[in-house]
Design an enzyme around this catalytic site. Structure first.
Site, PDB file in Angstrom:
ATOM      1  N   SER A 241       0.847  -1.188   0.000  1.00 40.64           N
ATOM      2  CA  SER A 241       0.000   0.000   0.000  1.00 40.64           C
ATOM      3  C   SER A 241       0.882   1.237   0.000  1.00 40.64           C
ATOM      4  O   SER A 241       2.106   1.132  -0.021  1.00 40.64           O
ATOM      5  CB  SER A 241      -0.890   0.011   1.245  1.00 40.64           C
ATOM      6  OG  SER A 241      -0.096   0.334   2.367  1.00 40.64           O
ATOM      7  N   LYS A 242       0.225   2.373   0.049  1.00 37.74           N
ATOM      8  CA  LYS A 242       0.975   3.639  -0.004  1.00 37.74           C
ATOM      9  C   LYS A 242       2.007   3.749   1.115  1.00 37.74           C
ATOM     10  O   LYS A 242       3.019   4.419   0.982  1.00 37.74           O
ATOM     11  CB  LYS A 242       0.003   4.819   0.094  1.00 37.74           C
ATOM     12  CG  LYS A 242      -0.635   5.132  -1.232  1.00 37.74           C
ATOM     13  CD  LYS A 242      -1.377   6.452  -1.195  1.00 37.74           C
ATOM     14  CE  LYS A 242      -2.219   6.582  -2.445  1.00 37.74           C
ATOM     15  NZ  LYS A 242      -3.521   7.132  -2.198  1.00 37.74           N
ATOM     16  N   ARG A 243       1.710   3.088   2.211  1.00 34.97           N
ATOM     17  CA  ARG A 243       2.669   3.109   3.322  1.00 34.97           C
ATOM     18  C   ARG A 243       4.054   2.638   2.885  1.00 34.97           C
ATOM     19  O   ARG A 243       5.058   2.992   3.466  1.00 34.97           O
ATOM     20  CB  ARG A 243       2.195   2.171   4.435  1.00 34.97           C
ATOM     21  CG  ARG A 243       1.196   2.719   5.387  1.00 34.97           C
ATOM     22  CD  ARG A 243       0.898   1.708   6.473  1.00 34.97           C
ATOM     23  NE  ARG A 243       0.477   0.414   5.944  1.00 34.97           N
ATOM     24  CZ  ARG A 243       1.238  -0.673   5.958  1.00 34.97           C
ATOM     25  NH1 ARG A 243       2.441  -0.652   6.483  1.00 34.97           N
ATOM     26  NH2 ARG A 243       0.781  -1.802   5.468  1.00 34.97           N
TER      27      ARG A 243
END
Ligand code: GLU
Length: 463
Positions: A241-243
């Protein structure tokens, strides 16, 4: 004839997982000289944007995932979906359900309270609705008349046989009260109309598959083959994910990765051909098979991507790598015309860097005059080696400008002054390149040219 499709929802950039899905669908079509179709699933009008469509098209173009048909846009096919809904109603394959939303909620709440799976109970199915009067003011949804008995099964090319009892599936809403078709329904109509033979998609769609198969069969068609790809996990084992930083494919372009490397790396996220790690697009197409996709989640590995990129850079001919480098030199604010042929610079630097961004940075001194740090110069140039450097600079004026001659001159100057070669080479690096880490200094100077070498040395050694 094999026909595959990639069916992204344009709600954001093309992320790595999506790109891997597109790649596998594309590779399978190419492998079998089939047809690869791009379908934009833009029915979620609140979240779909033209920018996202463009981002997907750009990323696919960068990766070289060319489509043979499409892009088709679902929003442009609404009339077709409505016509199929009408046809299904007519044929008794679907029916109008007038259950008010509040009552459906209450039904579900009661089921949940009893520890049951919340589901519509089929009360408006034609065989049960006799005598039921549509409540006033309620616009019906259209539901698919799912089979009540038996089960639905398919041999997933990645996950193996999956079988779901029809008792688990309630009657899917295929059109909303305003008549708009629902997501699962549009997918079915499209896959049929586009004569898709192999659906390659993320395994977040496994739950939709039995419902889709039932509708396809009700329409009198055979379902396609399904291959559901396991998730791509981040390095920490969590869903990517963007994390995890860069997840848009095009961010990797910005970071200086070659599309060849990205393609190679994405292919290895869950697929393998023997122990081949580095391969070309053509090799991938020649080798690709759905059966070789692993059913367990693939894990993203930054270090591996960097390695694959480095290996792919080594495989590119120098002049081609040079052409790629030009754009990155420009982005780094450098003028590729202000120095040597970028192909030659790339050839010299390619083993030392893992991205084109790093290469452009490492090539900086070829295209712009560096300004060595005064303290660093003081540490490298002193009474012991200054005369040798000055002599060398004078010799450079007439020396035959080849690597061999430069190296011989450097060594000779060091020897004459009782210095180790490094005591001349390191300051040369610093004065000419502005840094101590460079390829062999003779190679650097030969490429940089006499003029630039002399002017940099002259400026630095001027009394
Ligand atoms: N539009 C769906 C998605 O982006 C894919 C649907 C499909 O491949 O069937 O996840």
């Amino acid at each position: 004839m094999i026909r595959t499709r990639f069916a992204p929802s344009p709600t954001g950039f093309l992320h790595l997982g999506g790109a891997r899905t597109a790649l596998f669908a594309w590779a399978y079509a190419r492998r079998h000289r089939g047809t690869f179709i791009l379908r934009i699933e833009d029915t979620d009008v609140a979240r779909s944007t033209p920018e996202a469509v463009q981002a997907i098209l750009d990323a696919m173009a960068w990766l070289g995932l060319d489509c043979d048909e499409g892009p088709f846009y679902q929003m442009q096919r609404m009339d077709r979906y409505r016509a199929v809904v009408a046809d299904m109603l007519e044929r008794g394959l679907a029916y109008r359900c007038y259950l008010p939303p509040a009552e459906l909620d209450a039904l579900r709440a009661a089921q949940t309270a009893r520890g049951e799976k919340p589901r519509y109970d089929g009360r408006w199915r034609p065989e049960r609705a006799a005598g039921l009067v549509p409540p006033p003011g309620i616009l019906p949804v259209i539901r698919f008349r799912n089979p009540l008995e038996g089960s639905v099964a398919w041999d997933d090319r990645v996950k193996g046989r999956i079988e779901i009892s029809n008792g688990e599936l309630d009657d899917l809403v295929i059109a909303r009260p305003d008549g708009t078709p629902t997501y699962n329904f549009c997918v079915v109509v499209d896959d049929l109309d586009m004569r898709i033979t192999h659906v390659v998609r993320g395994d977040d769609h496994v739950n939709n598959t039995p419902r889709q198969i039932n509708i396809i069969r009700a329409l009198g068609a055979d379902p396609p083959v399904y291959a559901h790809l396991p998730t791509v996990l981040g390095e920490d084992g969590q869903k990517l994910s963007k994390r995890h930083g860069a997840v848009s494919v095009m961010q990797y372009e910005e970071m200086g990765y070659l599309p060849e490397a990205m393609l190679n790396f994405l292919a290895r996220l869950g697929w393998a051909h023997g122990d081949a790690e580095i391969f070309s697009r053509d090799e991938l197409v020649e080798w690709f098979d759905l059966d070789a996709i692993s059913p367990s989640p693939a894990r993203f590995d930054t270090a591996k991507l960097a390695w694959v990129n480095q290996e792919q850079m080594k495989r590119l001919p120098g002049d081609e790598l040079g052409r790629r480098l030009v754009a990155y030199l420009q982005r780094a604010g450098l003028d590729p015309a202000a120095g040597p042929d970028p192909g030659a610079a790339a050839a010299l630097l390619r083993d030392r860097v893992s991205t084109l961004v790093e290469m452009a940075d490492a090539a900086r001194y070829f295209y712009a005059t560096p300004h060595p740090d005064a303290q660093a110069v003081a540490a490298q140039v002193g009474a012991a080696n200054r005369p040798a450097l000055a002599e060398l600079a004078a010799e450079f004026e007439t020396l035959a400008w080849t690597r061999e001659a430069i190296l011989a001159a450097v060594k000779a100057a060091a020897a004459r002054h009782g210095l180790k070669p490094g005591q001349v080479m390191m300051p040369l690096r610093l004065l000419v390149c502005g840094m101590l880490q460079t390829p062999a200094i003779d190679a650097v100077l030969a490429l940089l040219g006499r003029q630039a070498t002399l002017s940099r040395l002259g400026a630095a050694l001027a009394p």
